[in-house]
Design a protein around this motif. Structure first.
Motif, mmCIF file in Angstrom:
data_model
loop_
_atom_site.group_PDB
_atom_site.id
_atom_site.type_symbol
_atom_site.label_atom_id
_atom_site.label_comp_id
_atom_site.label_asym_id
_atom_site.label_seq_id
_atom_site.Cartn_x
_atom_site.Cartn_y
_atom_site.Cartn_z
ATOM 1 N N UNK A 177 -129.325 78.096 -55.924
ATOM 2 C CA UNK A 177 -127.905 77.943 -55.593
ATOM 3 C C UNK A 177 -127.730 77.490 -54.150
ATOM 4 N N UNK A 178 -128.401 78.165 -53.214
ATOM 5 C CA UNK A 178 -128.215 77.825 -51.808
ATOM 6 C C UNK A 178 -128.724 76.416 -51.499
ATOM 7 N N UNK A 179 -129.793 76.002 -52.152
ATOM 8 C CA UNK A 179 -130.310 74.642 -51.952
ATOM 9 C C UNK A 179 -129.283 73.608 -52.396
ATOM 10 N N UNK A 180 -128.680 73.849 -53.546
ATOM 11 C CA UNK A 180 -127.677 72.918 -54.076
ATOM 12 C C UNK A 180 -126.433 72.882 -53.186
ATOM 13 N N UNK A 181 -126.001 74.035 -52.697
ATOM 14 C CA UNK A 181 -124.827 74.097 -51.812
ATOM 15 C C UNK A 181 -125.146 73.385 -50.507
ATOM 16 N N UNK A 182 -126.350 73.587 -49.969
ATOM 17 C CA UNK A 182 -126.753 72.919 -48.723
ATOM 18 C C UNK A 182 -126.698 71.410 -48.859
ATOM 19 N N UNK A 183 -127.138 70.886 -50.003
ATOM 20 C CA UNK A 183 -127.107 69.438 -50.219
ATOM 21 C C UNK A 183 -125.675 68.923 -50.184
ATOM 22 N N UNK A 184 -124.749 69.701 -50.726
ATOM 23 C CA UNK A 184 -123.353 69.259 -50.810
ATOM 24 C C UNK A 184 -122.605 69.411 -49.488
ATOM 25 N N UNK A 222 -112.531 75.449 -50.706
ATOM 26 C CA UNK A 222 -112.102 74.567 -49.628
ATOM 27 C C UNK A 222 -113.164 74.384 -48.558
ATOM 28 N N UNK A 223 -114.404 74.605 -48.891
ATOM 29 C CA UNK A 223 -115.504 74.515 -47.934
ATOM 30 C C UNK A 223 -115.771 73.057 -47.563
ATOM 31 N N UNK A 224 -116.022 72.850 -46.269
ATOM 32 C CA UNK A 224 -116.334 71.500 -45.807
ATOM 33 C C UNK A 224 -117.605 71.464 -44.962
ATOM 34 N N UNK A 225 -117.956 72.576 -44.352
ATOM 35 C CA UNK A 225 -119.150 72.612 -43.503
ATOM 36 C C UNK A 225 -120.064 73.752 -43.944
ATOM 37 N N UNK A 226 -121.240 73.798 -43.317
ATOM 38 C CA UNK A 226 -122.193 74.856 -43.649
ATOM 39 C C UNK A 226 -121.691 76.228 -43.220
ATOM 40 N N UNK A 227 -120.723 76.269 -42.322
ATOM 41 C CA UNK A 227 -120.142 77.548 -41.905
ATOM 42 C C UNK A 227 -119.447 78.239 -43.071
ATOM 43 N N UNK A 228 -118.981 77.461 -44.039
ATOM 44 C CA UNK A 228 -118.255 77.994 -45.197
ATOM 45 C C UNK A 228 -119.183 78.357 -46.351
ATOM 46 N N UNK A 263 -120.822 73.513 -61.474
ATOM 47 C CA UNK A 263 -120.458 74.824 -60.953
ATOM 48 C C UNK A 263 -120.345 74.788 -59.429
ATOM 49 N N UNK A 264 -121.306 74.156 -58.760
ATOM 50 C CA UNK A 264 -121.293 74.055 -57.300
ATOM 51 C C UNK A 264 -120.113 73.216 -56.833
ATOM 52 N N UNK A 265 -119.880 72.093 -57.480
ATOM 53 C CA UNK A 265 -118.767 71.225 -57.115
ATOM 54 C C UNK A 265 -117.435 71.962 -57.247
ATOM 55 N N UNK A 266 -117.249 72.670 -58.350
ATOM 56 C CA UNK A 266 -116.014 73.422 -58.570
ATOM 57 C C UNK A 266 -115.839 74.524 -57.532
ATOM 58 N N UNK A 267 -116.914 75.231 -57.211
ATOM 59 C CA UNK A 267 -116.837 76.332 -56.241
ATOM 60 C C UNK A 267 -116.513 75.812 -54.847
ATOM 61 N N UNK A 268 -117.089 74.691 -54.472
ATOM 62 C CA UNK A 268 -116.799 74.103 -53.157
ATOM 63 C C UNK A 268 -115.343 73.664 -53.098
ATOM 64 N N UNK A 269 -114.861 73.034 -54.158
ATOM 65 C CA UNK A 269 -113.463 72.592 -54.190
ATOM 66 C C UNK A 269 -112.518 73.789 -54.144
ATOM 67 N N UNK A 270 -112.817 74.827 -54.898
ATOM 68 C CA UNK A 270 -111.941 75.995 -54.961
ATOM 69 C C UNK A 270 -111.897 76.751 -53.634
#
Length: 150
Positions: free
Chosen positions: A141-148, A114-120, A105-112
């Motif tokens: 959720x935020x912990x997993x997004x931070x790792x990515x 277009x996030x590349x930095x923590x600003x996104x 879910x996190x991988x798909x959301x980041x790809x969709x």
């Protein structure tokens, strides 16, 4: 069966079983849901299950904070009561998402997004919270997004 209908049935069951912890917890949850419904829709309003899950998570968070404070204050008997209430409240949450589902879910959301930095991170979190539908708390959720995104 909606969450509010389930709560009414559980109040009856707890009264018959003389389970004071469950009874008090379910009553306070029902009250919190009613307050949230009045705040959102007015006196005759009712919350849908998605909004109810948000309220349940908030009530669990309050009790988790209380457990931490009681343990810091060396009051284990009060912490145990709060932990029992958390167990009762968790019955009303949907089944938790597995780690593999969360990662996908996190991988798909980041790809969709277009996030590349923590600003996104805000864009990604908004997508994730819509899609997770209460099956994962915001902190996880935020912990997993931070790792990515780091």
């Amino acid at each position: 069966m909606s969450i509010t209908a389930q709560l009414t049935e559980d109040i009856k069951t707890a009264m018959k079983a003389k389970d004071t912890v469950a009874l008090n917890t379910v009553r306070s949850l029902k009250s919190a849901l009613k307050y949230a419904a009045i705040e959102k829709h007015g006196a005759d309003g009712e919350l849908d299950d998605a909004d109810s899950i948000v309220v349940i998570r908030r009530e669990i968070k309050k009790r988790q904070d209380s457990v931490a404070q009681y343990e810091t204050a060396q009051r284990p008997e009060l912490a145990e009561v709060e932990k029992a209430e958390i167990a009762v409240l968790e019955k009303y949450l949907p089944a938790a998402m597995s780690q593999a589902e969360l990662e996908k879910l996190v991988t798909d959301a980041i790809a969709e997004s277009g996030a590349t930095t923590k600003k996104d991170m805000g864009k990604v979190m908004k997508l994730l919270q819509e899609r997770a539908a209460g099956r994962v708390d915001g902190k996880t959720l935020s912990t997993e997004v931070n790792k990515r995104l780091s």
